[in-house]
Motif scaffolding. Structure first.
Motif, PDB file in Angstrom:
ATOM      1  N   TRP A  74       0.797  -1.232   0.000  1.00 34.39           N
ATOM      2  CA  TRP A  74       0.000   0.000   0.000  1.00 34.39           C
ATOM      3  C   TRP A  74       0.832   1.286   0.000  1.00 34.39           C
ATOM      4  CZ3 TRP A  74       0.615   3.437   3.999  1.00 34.39           C
ATOM      5  CH2 TRP A  74       1.140   2.941   5.204  1.00 34.39           C
ATOM      6  N   PRO A  91       1.283   6.560  -3.635  1.00 38.61           N
ATOM      7  CA  PRO A  91      -0.001   6.959  -4.228  1.00 38.61           C
ATOM      8  C   PRO A  91      -0.495   5.927  -5.236  1.00 38.61           C
ATOM      9  CG  PRO A  91       1.802   8.245  -5.160  1.00 38.61           C
ATOM     10  CD  PRO A  91       2.396   7.415  -4.072  1.00 38.61           C
ATOM     11  N   ASN A  92      -1.650   6.190  -5.799  1.00 37.49           N
ATOM     12  CA  ASN A  92      -2.294   5.250  -6.727  1.00 37.49           C
ATOM     13  C   ASN A  92      -1.377   4.921  -7.906  1.00 37.49           C
ATOM     14  OD1 ASN A  92      -4.571   5.347  -5.136  1.00 37.49           O
ATOM     15  ND2 ASN A  92      -5.610   6.883  -6.391  1.00 37.49           N
ATOM     16  N   ASP A 136      -2.267  15.456  -1.834  1.00 38.13           N
ATOM     17  CA  ASP A 136      -3.186  14.509  -2.482  1.00 38.13           C
ATOM     18  C   ASP A 136      -2.604  13.093  -2.469  1.00 38.13           C
ATOM     19  OD1 ASP A 136      -5.610  13.900  -4.027  1.00 38.13           O
ATOM     20  OD2 ASP A 136      -4.212  13.517  -5.673  1.00 38.13           O
ATOM     21  N   ALA A 137      -1.292  12.980  -2.644  1.00 36.80           N
ATOM     22  CA  ALA A 137      -0.656  11.655  -2.635  1.00 36.80           C
ATOM     23  C   ALA A 137      -0.818  10.980  -1.289  1.00 36.80           C
ATOM     24  CB  ALA A 137       0.825  11.786  -2.989  1.00 36.80           C
ATOM     25  N   GLU A 165      -3.307  11.351   0.772  1.00 31.96           N
ATOM     26  CA  GLU A 165      -4.686  10.876   0.878  1.00 31.96           C
ATOM     27  C   GLU A 165      -4.875   9.583   0.073  1.00 31.96           C
ATOM     28  OE1 GLU A 165      -7.025  12.003   2.895  1.00 31.96           O
ATOM     29  OE2 GLU A 165      -5.516  13.419   3.642  1.00 31.96           O
ATOM     30  N   GLN A 166      -4.247   9.506  -1.090  1.00 32.05           N
ATOM     31  CA  GLN A 166      -4.305   8.268  -1.867  1.00 32.05           C
ATOM     32  C   GLN A 166      -3.615   7.133  -1.103  1.00 32.05           C
ATOM     33  OE1 GLN A 166      -2.869   8.751  -5.925  1.00 32.05           O
ATOM     34  NE2 GLN A 166      -3.706  10.834  -6.020  1.00 32.05           N
ATOM     35  N   ASN A 167      -2.526   7.459  -0.437  1.00 27.25           N
ATOM     36  CA  ASN A 167      -1.817   6.468   0.365  1.00 27.25           C
ATOM     37  C   ASN A 167      -2.711   5.935   1.483  1.00 27.25           C
ATOM     38  OD1 ASN A 167       0.476   4.968   0.734  1.00 27.25           O
ATOM     39  ND2 ASN A 167       1.611   6.533   1.818  1.00 27.25           N
ATOM     40  N   ASP A 198      -5.954   5.850   1.392  1.00 25.05           N
ATOM     41  CA  ASP A 198      -6.976   5.016   0.741  1.00 25.05           C
ATOM     42  C   ASP A 198      -6.448   3.600   0.517  1.00 25.05           C
ATOM     43  OD1 ASP A 198      -8.665   7.206   0.613  1.00 25.05           O
ATOM     44  OD2 ASP A 198      -8.212   7.667  -1.482  1.00 25.05           O
ATOM     45  N   ARG A 199      -5.224   3.497   0.041  1.00 25.30           N
ATOM     46  CA  ARG A 199      -4.627   2.183  -0.216  1.00 25.30           C
ATOM     47  C   ARG A 199      -4.381   1.438   1.094  1.00 25.30           C
ATOM     48  NH1 ARG A 199       0.443   2.526  -3.923  1.00 25.30           N
ATOM     49  NH2 ARG A 199      -0.052   0.315  -4.171  1.00 25.30           N
TER      50      ARG A 199
END
Length: 310
Positions: free
Chosen positions: A42, A45-46, A136-137, A139-141, A143-144
């Motif tokens: 995880w 980022p995405n 933003d990265a 927040e993506q992290n 999420d994962r």
């Protein structure tokens, strides 16, 4: 006592803070953050994936990995852990550009776990240069991270995981490491300050493995079990679940799996896994200092192996 302001602590303009409460136990969150097998799934980022070379979770331990971007580019990462407080706080310095320090804290909030991720950069200019991407990265992290937590095959109330892992890339051939592991055990086993005055090692399936570790104050810590598997220069598996003659042990704690993976340029990926019979034993072993103790033992193994090379 009031909390110091950014101006008072000198962090004004140099800090990015991300936080989120996860609907999972503190045990699960800590497991997914500190187990390198899960962490590699995880982190980032995405679209990014990771290849870990070294994950030595202890003060002054190194974390080296390559982050693979969705565009095919590779990003070398190198961090050094500065502080590990069990299920509470992790601090590390990212020493590859851009340089920054991360402080991750974990707190229980009515059954949920809040993770706060603080990135402190060397200068305001560096922070400003990456802020547009990093916020933003992160927040993506998160999420994962939540997705990996959701896939963990355990009820949220239960302790997550029974495994502890130490892995490191060592600039020595695996044949020499294996030789030092199996023939010089008393010279390197144990954390700094400890000695191992006795070792009996019958390197075959069912062969006995007895050791005695001694602390500076004279306290002694015996270990007894058998080898389950020995593959020259590749793999050693030991368990304390049995004694000689496959006699079941009255007290069982863990099975250790050590692997030696040959890499290019004569290097070795060394991985030590401790698989515990219960999550409680895993927690106990971590509190006893698994990462610190096994990491320092590995330091000594590298020195011992280097001496063999000479």
């Amino acid at each position: 006592m009031s909390t110091p302001t950014h101006e008072e602590t000198g962090t004004a303009g140099r800090e990015i803070v991300s936080t989120r409460a996860f609907d999972f136990s503190l045990e699960q969150v800590w497991e997914a953050w500190t187990n390198p097998v899960l962490l590699a799934q995880w982190w980032g980022p995405n679209g990014f994936t990771n290849t870990f070379a070294e994950f030595d979770l202890r003060p002054d331990g190194h974390w080296r990995f390559v982050m693979h971007g969705p565009d095919g580019r590779d990003y070398q990462n190198h961090s050094i852990f500065r502080e590990i407080t069990y299920r509470s706080r992790i601090v590390f310095d990212h020493v590859a550009p851009p340089c920054f320090q991360v402080t991750a804290t974990f707190t229980n909030e009515a059954g949920k776990t809040r993770v706060t991720f603080r990135m402190l950069f060397d200068t305001v200019a560096t922070c400003d240069a990456v802020k547009g991407i990093v916020v933003d990265a992160n927040e993506q992290n998160f999420d994962r991270f939540a997705a990996v937590l959701g896939k963990m095959d355990l009820p949220k109330e239960k302790d997550a995981g029974r495994e502890l892992v130490l892995t490191r890339i060592i600039d020595l051939p695996r044949e020499l490491l294996f030789k030092a592991w199996t023939t010089r055990f008393t010279e390197w086993w144990g954390p700094h300050g400890m000695t191992t005055p006795f070792c009996e090692m019958d390197l075959r399936t069912g062969g006995v493995f007895r050791t005695l570790m001694r602390a500076p104050d004279g306290s002694e810590y015996p270990t007894k079990g058998v080898f389950l598997e020995v593959v020259d220069n590749e793999r050693i598996v030991f368990t304390d679940a049995f004694g000689p003659g496959w006699e079941p042990s009255p007290e069982i704690f863990f099975t250790a799996i050590t692997t030696f993976e040959a890499l290019p340029d004569g290097k070795t990926r060394y991985t030590a896994r401790a698989l515990h019979w219960t999550a409680e034993n895993r927690k106990k072993h971590e509190k006893m200092g698994f990462h610190q103790g096994w990491g320092e033992s590995l330091d000594r193994l590298v020195i011992c192996t280097s001496n063999l090379k000479k």
